[in-house]
Design a protein around this motif. Structure first.
Motif, PDB file in Angstrom:
ATOM      1  N   VAL A   1      51.927  36.951  32.943  1.00 42.25           N
ATOM      2  CA  VAL A   1      50.734  36.610  33.738  1.00 42.25           C
ATOM      3  C   VAL A   1      50.775  37.289  35.095  1.00 42.25           C
ATOM      4  CG1 VAL A   1      49.491  34.707  34.827  1.00 42.25           C
ATOM      5  CG2 VAL A   1      50.439  34.408  32.535  1.00 42.25           C
ATOM      6  N   LEU A   2      51.946  37.293  35.722  1.00 40.61           N
ATOM      7  CA  LEU A   2      52.091  37.945  37.027  1.00 40.61           C
ATOM      8  C   LEU A   2      51.821  39.445  36.917  1.00 40.61           C
ATOM      9  CD1 LEU A   2      52.945  37.789  40.020  1.00 40.61           C
ATOM     10  CD2 LEU A   2      55.315  38.114  39.272  1.00 40.61           C
TER      11      LEU A   2
ATOM     12  N   CYS B   1      48.017  39.999  36.542  1.00 42.03           N
ATOM     13  CA  CYS B   1      47.331  39.785  37.827  1.00 42.03           C
ATOM     14  C   CYS B   1      47.605  40.921  38.803  1.00 42.03           C
ATOM     15  CB  CYS B   1      47.766  38.455  38.431  1.00 42.03           C
ATOM     16  SG  CYS B   1      47.280  37.007  37.474  1.00 42.03           S
TER      17      CYS B   1
ATOM     18  N   GLY C   1      44.680  43.245  39.978  1.00 37.63           N
ATOM     19  CA  GLY C   1      44.403  43.098  41.413  1.00 37.63           C
ATOM     20  C   GLY C   1      44.817  44.287  42.240  1.00 37.63           C
TER      21      GLY C   1
ATOM     22  N   THR D   1      57.248  42.528  42.499  1.00 34.18           N
ATOM     23  CA  THR D   1      56.700  42.166  41.183  1.00 34.18           C
ATOM     24  C   THR D   1      57.369  42.958  40.063  1.00 34.18           C
ATOM     25  OG1 THR D   1      54.913  43.782  41.466  1.00 34.18           O
ATOM     26  CG2 THR D   1      54.475  41.508  42.148  1.00 34.18           C
TER      27      THR D   1
ATOM     28  N   SER E   1      48.646  46.760  30.130  1.00 34.35           N
ATOM     29  CA  SER E   1      48.053  45.423  30.213  1.00 34.35           C
ATOM     30  C   SER E   1      48.048  44.727  28.852  1.00 34.35           C
ATOM     31  CB  SER E   1      46.623  45.513  30.753  1.00 34.35           C
ATOM     32  OG  SER E   1      46.618  46.021  32.064  1.00 34.35           O
TER      33      SER E   1
END
Length: 205
Positions: free
Chosen positions: A74-75, A78, A82, A89, A110
Motif C-alpha cells: 500500500v505504501l 501511494c 503521489g 520508502t 504498480s
C-alpha cells in the motif's frame, strides 16, 4: 512443547523469507527482467507461506510478515501515485518487493504492488482465522498447575522440629499415666471408707 513448536516455526518461516529475498535480490535491486529462478523462488515461498499460515504454531509469525508486506504494498502504491517516492520508502518496501519479485510479469511496478497487497491481505486473514481458532488451555489443567506450587509452599511453611514432636508425645504419655493412676486409686479410697464405717458400727454396738 507448544513453545518449542512456535520457536521452530518462526525460525523456519524467517529462513524461507530470507532465502526468497536472497534469490531475488540481484534482479530486484537492478530492475532486471524476471527469470525462471525468480518465479520459482517466489511461487514456492508463497505456497509454503500459505500452508504454514494454517498451522497454529506459525500463525503469529505468518500474520506479522503478511501485515508488513501488505503495508509495504500500500505504501509503495501511494508513493508511486503521489510522486513522493524517497529513499526511506524504498528501504521500507525493498524486502517485501524482493519476496514478490517473481510475480513481476509487466513493466508497470504498480501492478506488482497491487498483487503484493492482495496476496498479503489474504494470507493475513488466514493467519488471523488460525489464531482465532486456537484451542484454549483447559481450566482444570491451569488450576492444577497453580495449586501444586501453593501446596508446596504450605508444606514448606509447616515446620515441626523433632524436639517439639518428642515433647508433645511425652506430654501425651504422661497424661495417660496420670489418668490410669487416678482410676487405680479410686477403689483404694472406697475400701478405706468401708473399713472406717465397719469400725464405727462395731464401736456403736
Amino acid at each position: 512443547m507448544k513453545k518449542k513448536l512456535e520457536i521452530l516455526s518462526t525460525i523456519v518461516m524467517l529462513a524461507a523469507t530470507i532465502v526468497c529475498i536472497a534469490v531475488n535480490f540481484s534482479a530486484a535491486s537492478k530492475g532486471l527482467p524476471v527469470e525462471a529462478i525468480n518465479i520459482t523462488a517466489t511461487v514456492f515461498f508463497l505456497l509454503f507461506w500459505a500452508l504454514i499460515s494454517r498451522l497454529e504454531a506459525a500463525a503469529k509469525t505468518s500474520a506479522l510478515i503478511a501485515l508488513y508486506t501488505m503495508v509495504s504494498g500500500v505504501l509503495a502504491i501511494c508513493a508511486t501515485l503521489g510522486g513522493w517516492t524517497s529513499l526511506v520508502t524504498n528501504i521500507i518496501t525493498a524486502p517485501a518487493i524482493m519476496m514478490f519479485y517473481g510475480l513481476k510479469f509487466f513493466e508497470n511496478m504498480s501492478l506488482l504492488y497491487a498483487v503484493m497487497s492482495i496476496v498479503s491481505f489474504v494470507i493475513l486473514i488466514y493467519s488471523l482465522i488460525t489464531l482465532a481458532n486456537r484451542k484454549p488451555v483447559p481450566v482444570k489443567a491451569v488450576e492444577e498447575k497453580t495449586e501444586e506450587p501453593q501446596i508446596a509452599e504450605k508444606a514448606e511453611s509447616i515446620d515441626i522440629s523433632e524436639t517439639e514432636l518428642v515433647s508433645a508425645a511425652a506430654e501425651y504419655v504422661e497424661m495417660i499415666n496420670t489418668f490410669e493412676n487416678k482410676e487405680i486409686e479410686l477403689p483404694q479410697e472406697d475400701a478405706e471408707t468401708a473399713e472406717e464405717k465397719e469400725e464405727a458400727e462395731t464401736e456403736t454396738v
